[in-house]
Design a protein around this motif. Structure first.
Motif, PDB file in Angstrom:
ATOM      1  N   VAL A  60       0.865  -1.179   0.000  1.00  0.00           N
ATOM      2  CA  VAL A  60       0.000   0.000   0.000  1.00  0.00           C
ATOM      3  C   VAL A  60       0.893   1.217   0.000  1.00  0.00           C
ATOM      4  N   ASN A  63      -2.896   5.912  -1.154  1.00  0.00           N
ATOM      5  CA  ASN A  63      -4.206   5.244  -1.167  1.00  0.00           C
ATOM      6  C   ASN A  63      -4.315   4.232  -2.303  1.00  0.00           C
ATOM      7  N   THR A 111      -5.182   2.640   5.762  1.00  0.00           N
ATOM      8  CA  THR A 111      -4.144   1.888   5.053  1.00  0.00           C
ATOM      9  C   THR A 111      -3.085   1.307   5.990  1.00  0.00           C
TER      10      THR A 111
END
Length: 143
Positions: A60, A63, A111
């Motif tokens: 990740v 985003n 996240t």
């Protein structure tokens, strides 16, 4: 325009939810994915038959969730030692298992708390939602 392109443009226009990946070439390999919205999280479920958790990488950045694998198809494992001229496919319908899929996560995705589980060739990625901050009043003081 294929159906995935139409869905991708729909998500881009709405700027909401998990954006669908674009498929630039009809020959590209893109594993099937279900995206589920729960009350307090999102879940991606991806079919990866013949894979193990060691064959797949998740990351990740900002985003964007990236799921990728550069592993060869199961039929080609063990064939690497044979000379190329000794190998001839009579039928080859299975795609090479190399893929990279990216998903734009919604603004409320946490996240830092993404988790993943791999079971029976199915990858499940859970993305919790951030707690929404309640609106509060700001006191105005006289200067």
């Amino acid at each position: 325009m294929n159906k995935l392109s139409l869905l991708n443009s729909l998500f881009d226009d709405l700027n909401y939810g998990l954006a669908m990946p674009s498929l630039e070439s009809p020959a590209c390999y893109a594993p099937a994915v279900d995206v589920i919205e729960h009350k307090d999280s999102y879940e991606l479920v991806m079919d990866l038959p013949g894979k193990t958790q060691d064959d797949v990488e998740l990351s990740v950045k900002e985003n964007t969730l990236t799921i990728e694998s550069k592993e060869t198809a199961p039929a080609e494992k063990g064939k690497k030692d044979e000379a190329a001229e000794d190998l001839r496919y009579l039928i080859k319908e299975r795609n090479a298992a190399t893929f990279c899929r990216t998903f734009t996560l919604p603004r409320n995705a946490d996240t830092q708390q993404v988790s993943a589980q791999f079971k029976n060739g199915v990858l499940s990625v859970k993305i919790p939602c951030k707690a929404e901050l309640a609106e509060h009043k700001i006191q105005i003081t006289a200067a």
